[in-house]
Design a protein around this motif. Sequence first.
Motif, PDB file in Angstrom:
ATOM      1  N   SER A 509     -36.160  41.760 -47.090  1.00 13.70           N
ATOM      2  CA  SER A 509     -36.248  42.514 -48.343  1.00 13.70           C
ATOM      3  C   SER A 509     -35.672  43.915 -48.162  1.00 13.70           C
ATOM      4  N   PHE A 510     -35.739  44.435 -46.937  1.00 17.72           N
ATOM      5  CA  PHE A 510     -35.107  45.726 -46.668  1.00 17.72           C
ATOM      6  C   PHE A 510     -33.596  45.641 -46.903  1.00 17.72           C
ATOM      7  N   LEU A 511     -33.011  44.450 -46.574  1.00 18.37           N
ATOM      8  CA  LEU A 511     -31.567  44.258 -46.735  1.00 18.37           C
ATOM      9  C   LEU A 511     -31.217  43.731 -48.123  1.00 18.37           C
ATOM     10  N   GLY A 512     -32.165  43.695 -49.013  1.00 12.83           N
ATOM     11  CA  GLY A 512     -31.864  43.253 -50.370  1.00 12.83           C
ATOM     12  C   GLY A 512     -31.911  41.744 -50.533  1.00 12.83           C
ATOM     13  N   MET A 513     -32.355  41.046 -49.503  1.00 14.01           N
ATOM     14  CA  MET A 513     -32.481  39.590 -49.633  1.00 14.01           C
ATOM     15  C   MET A 513     -33.952  39.252 -49.478  1.00 14.01           C
ATOM     16  N   ASP A 514     -34.270  38.108 -48.881  1.00  9.11           N
ATOM     17  CA  ASP A 514     -35.653  37.850 -48.517  1.00  9.11           C
ATOM     18  C   ASP A 514     -35.696  37.070 -47.212  1.00  9.11           C
ATOM     19  N   GLY A 515     -36.888  36.756 -46.751  1.00  7.48           N
ATOM     20  CA  GLY A 515     -37.053  36.083 -45.466  1.00  7.48           C
ATOM     21  C   GLY A 515     -36.392  34.717 -45.431  1.00  7.48           C
ATOM     22  N   LYS A 516     -36.405  34.038 -46.595  1.00  7.40           N
ATOM     23  CA  LYS A 516     -35.827  32.686 -46.620  1.00  7.40           C
ATOM     24  C   LYS A 516     -34.324  32.747 -46.384  1.00  7.40           C
ATOM     25  N   LEU A 517     -33.657  33.674 -47.067  1.00  8.38           N
ATOM     26  CA  LEU A 517     -32.204  33.785 -46.926  1.00  8.38           C
ATOM     27  C   LEU A 517     -31.844  34.231 -45.507  1.00  8.38           C
ATOM     28  N   LEU A 518     -32.558  35.233 -45.007  1.00  8.71           N
ATOM     29  CA  LEU A 518     -32.263  35.723 -43.665  1.00  8.71           C
ATOM     30  C   LEU A 518     -32.541  34.636 -42.630  1.00  8.71           C
ATOM     31  N   GLY A 519     -33.626  33.879 -42.859  1.00  5.46           N
ATOM     32  CA  GLY A 519     -33.950  32.770 -41.964  1.00  5.46           C
ATOM     33  C   GLY A 519     -32.816  31.754 -41.952  1.00  5.46           C
ATOM     34  N   ALA A 520     -32.234  31.486 -43.147  1.00  6.99           N
ATOM     35  CA  ALA A 520     -31.116  30.549 -43.231  1.00  6.99           C
ATOM     36  C   ALA A 520     -29.917  31.079 -42.452  1.00  6.99           C
ATOM     37  N   PHE A 521     -29.710  32.408 -42.509  1.00  5.03           N
ATOM     38  CA  PHE A 521     -28.617  32.986 -41.726  1.00  5.03           C
ATOM     39  C   PHE A 521     -28.843  32.763 -40.238  1.00  5.03           C
ATOM     40  N   PHE A 522     -30.109  32.975 -39.787  1.00  9.08           N
ATOM     41  CA  PHE A 522     -30.403  32.806 -38.361  1.00  9.08           C
ATOM     42  C   PHE A 522     -30.183  31.372 -37.924  1.00  9.08           C
ATOM     43  N   LEU A 523     -30.688  30.427 -38.734  1.00  5.50           N
ATOM     44  CA  LEU A 523     -30.621  29.032 -38.312  1.00  5.50           C
ATOM     45  C   LEU A 523     -29.226  28.445 -38.494  1.00  5.50           C
ATOM     46  N   SER A 524     -28.333  29.152 -39.210  1.00  4.21           N
ATOM     47  CA  SER A 524     -26.978  28.605 -39.342  1.00  4.21           C
ATOM     48  C   SER A 524     -26.068  29.117 -38.236  1.00  4.21           C
ATOM     49  N   LEU A 525     -26.650  29.628 -37.169  1.00 16.56           N
ATOM     50  CA  LEU A 525     -25.843  30.057 -36.019  1.00 16.56           C
ATOM     51  C   LEU A 525     -24.948  28.938 -35.476  1.00 16.56           C
ATOM     52  N   PRO A 526     -25.420  27.681 -35.384  1.00 17.71           N
ATOM     53  CA  PRO A 526     -24.517  26.634 -34.873  1.00 17.71           C
ATOM     54  C   PRO A 526     -23.281  26.459 -35.743  1.00 17.71           C
ATOM     55  N   ALA A 527     -23.406  26.625 -37.051  1.00 19.75           N
ATOM     56  CA  ALA A 527     -22.254  26.471 -37.937  1.00 19.75           C
ATOM     57  C   ALA A 527     -22.566  27.153 -39.253  1.00 19.75           C
ATOM     58  N   ASN A 528     -21.677  27.993 -39.717  1.00 22.40           N
ATOM     59  CA  ASN A 528     -21.916  28.719 -40.954  1.00 22.40           C
ATOM     60  C   ASN A 528     -22.007  27.801 -42.169  1.00 22.40           C
ATOM     61  N   GLU A 529     -21.436  26.591 -42.019  1.00 26.20           N
ATOM     62  CA  GLU A 529     -21.489  25.632 -43.119  1.00 26.20           C
ATOM     63  C   GLU A 529     -22.929  25.352 -43.518  1.00 26.20           C
ATOM     64  N   LEU A 530     -23.848  25.510 -42.557  1.00 23.49           N
ATOM     65  CA  LEU A 530     -25.237  25.144 -42.795  1.00 23.49           C
ATOM     66  C   LEU A 530     -25.952  26.105 -43.714  1.00 23.49           C
ATOM     67  N   PHE A 531     -25.372  27.301 -43.923  1.00 24.18           N
ATOM     68  CA  PHE A 531     -26.125  28.327 -44.639  1.00 24.18           C
ATOM     69  C   PHE A 531     -26.608  27.861 -46.006  1.00 24.18           C
ATOM     70  N   LEU A 532     -25.686  27.309 -46.785  1.00 20.47           N
ATOM     71  CA  LEU A 532     -26.050  26.949 -48.154  1.00 20.47           C
ATOM     72  C   LEU A 532     -27.129  25.857 -48.197  1.00 20.47           C
ATOM     73  N   PRO A 533     -26.913  24.730 -47.477  1.00 23.15           N
ATOM     74  CA  PRO A 533     -27.971  23.711 -47.493  1.00 23.15           C
ATOM     75  C   PRO A 533     -29.307  24.233 -46.949  1.00 23.15           C
ATOM     76  N   LEU A 534     -29.265  25.076 -45.922  1.00 17.67           N
ATOM     77  CA  LEU A 534     -30.502  25.605 -45.360  1.00 17.67           C
ATOM     78  C   LEU A 534     -31.219  26.479 -46.375  1.00 17.67           C
ATOM     79  N   ALA A 535     -30.438  27.372 -46.991  1.00 22.75           N
ATOM     80  CA  ALA A 535     -31.040  28.288 -47.957  1.00 22.75           C
ATOM     81  C   ALA A 535     -31.650  27.493 -49.101  1.00 22.75           C
ATOM     82  N   GLU A 536     -30.999  26.404 -49.452  1.00 24.60           N
ATOM     83  CA  GLU A 536     -31.523  25.565 -50.515  1.00 24.60           C
ATOM     84  C   GLU A 536     -32.822  24.889 -50.075  1.00 24.60           C
ATOM     85  N   GLY A 537     -32.801  24.386 -48.837  1.00 23.09           N
ATOM     86  CA  GLY A 537     -33.966  23.711 -48.290  1.00 23.09           C
ATOM     87  C   GLY A 537     -35.182  24.628 -48.223  1.00 23.09           C
ATOM     88  N   PHE A 538     -34.977  25.902 -47.899  1.00 23.55           N
ATOM     89  CA  PHE A 538     -36.083  26.849 -47.780  1.00 23.55           C
ATOM     90  C   PHE A 538     -36.544  27.362 -49.130  1.00 23.55           C
TER      91      PHE A 538
END
Lengths: 605, 79
Positions: A509-538
């Motif tokens: 929230s400090f960065l203008g997003m929330d924990g779910k979005l930032l969490g999706a960024f962290f977990l998409s380290l193996p491949a950036n393609e994962l960001f959207l599906p992850l963010a959706e899943g969370f």
Amino acid sequence: MKCEGVRKKEPEDLVISLVGNPNVGKSTLFNALTGANQHTGNWPGKTVQVAQGRYEFKGKGYTIIDLPGCYSLLSRSEEEQITVEFLSEHCGDCTLILADATSLERTLNLAIQVLQVAKRAILCVNLMDEAKRNDIEIDLPELEHQLGIPVVGVSAATGEGMDCLKEKLRSCGSGFCAYSPLYLMEPDVMFALLHSPENPKEAECFVREAERIAGRVVHGGMDLQTSAIERITVGKWTGRALLLLALLAIFWLTIQGANYPSALLQTWFTVLGDWLEARCTSLPWWLSGILLDGVYQTVTAVVAVMLPPMAIFFPLFSLMEDFGYLPRAAYLMDHSFQCCGTCGKQALTMSMGLGCNAVGVTGCRIIDTPRERLIAILTNSFMPCNGRFPAMLTLAAWMFGGNALYGACLVTALLLLSVLMTGIVSAGLSRTILRGAASDFIMELPPFRKPKLMKVLIRALIDRTLVVLWRAVLVAAPAGAVIWCLSNLPTEGHSAVQWLVHTLEPVGSFLGMDGKLLGAFFLSLPANELFLPLAEGFGGLQSLGGDSATILCTLLFLLFHWPCSTTCLTICKETGSWRWTLAAMALPTAIGCGLCILVQLLFSS
Amino acid sequence: MKQEFLSGLLPGECARLTTIKGSEDLCKRLRDLGWIPGTSVTCVSIAPSGTPRAFWVRGTVIAIRLDACKTIGILRKRG
């Protein structure tokens, strides 16, 4: 390079080394000779890739070594050193020198140098068809006479003359051909020239000899023609306007064209998913959860989001590449890069980064000085790769309620921002830790060629789109399973993902997003393609809603955050240093955080 | 006669190279492309900001920067 790098399939295979200037169709000839049998490998101690391939002709096997492209043997760059060592140690049975019929004079310079060191050689004059179209005639028998080695004319792209070439390689490789090469100097003089600070007078004699021979064998010739298209692409105002328009047009076509098929794929996948779910009721809850909600959901989300934009973007980009526009873009941009202490070739590696940052980082080898290469590597992940690109397109379209034109404008603006950031960071680096003046910039502007439409489309679809998609799926499938487990199997009341999202909430929230979005960024380290599906899943995407500040922050952080693990490994391999790799991760992250905070401040005030 | 440099050549004009000074690396790499004293060059285009500039040499278009052009001496062809 030492000879042990050569891997023969059969002990009695003949080893043919392929030498030639860059951009004379070396890879085309290599592929035409070997078909799909090539494999790329690293040579001992060197990072430069040398491809090997094999073909059979009349019952005999031939191993082809594709040496790095170079203009001369005398300049002692890394590529040239490999070629010189390979040739002067007589690792191959025969050297195949590739020349370009449309600029024979220039390519003969290298050919004559090779004759001084190689054991046996054949000259292959490529692009004969293109020369004929330009009314250039080449007297091949006279060329054979002048050089004293076998000469073959081919058109590797159409396959014309390939059988004749294979026949000559067969006879010459086994030593049955007339061979009395033109020697310009004693072997020890040549050896001294290759290994010591040089004498310009002696080095010039190769150029003069090439000029003399070309004068005798080339009839007619290409005059300089500045066509209208050339004038427009590099014109004072038209050049830059065209560059901007071309980018805008490509993005608009990609967003507009991808909308419908993406939605269609999503619908189909949902229908198929429901059908599968009905079949899987007998499975235990955790297994069907892993397979359907984990693997299936993630993989289909990746495919539906990525396939349509990639199937449009890559062919368009390949067409520009084939046409010869990219070097013009580098030419136009060079002055801006020079001001940042780097060179225009960085524009080329940045465009490669648009495809895939790992490819862009590897591509930085075309930059000659180590300092500029390092800057280009560190800033390459500023360019959104195609793993992030579809997500950017989707988010940008949401921001304006699905309006494709506004979306395209936003994406173009974001891309300009990443180019601007690349410039600022490059300038900063070259004035601080990577200090140094801009080096000399020499670049060839190849003639515009009419792209071979079908060939380019097929190559772009198979080599780029499907390969990248397949790689994404390979990462997405296990990641989907692991993430489902993390978010659904409780440990002490909380799932691991809930814990992660909760922990990241304040930072997010400090960065203008929330924990779910930032969490999706962290977990998409193996491949950036994962960001959207992850963010959706969370459930992170739902929280985006219509809030343009949050979408903008997400977009900016998507543009500037740590590169994916593949790119990090590539950076580590290319720079040979963990510190630079960490710097390459920290730099964009710091910029992303800064920009997000800035957006927060602007929107809250 | 006053020494002229490649930087003075406008698009469409042609000349012969006389001296190539510049850094050792630059001279070497230009020579690999066939740029030696006596070679004929034609200016093809000048990028919007004045650098780099493209020249037609031995059937190929090569782009180099303005500061490199200033180290290369030329002799204009007559007529």
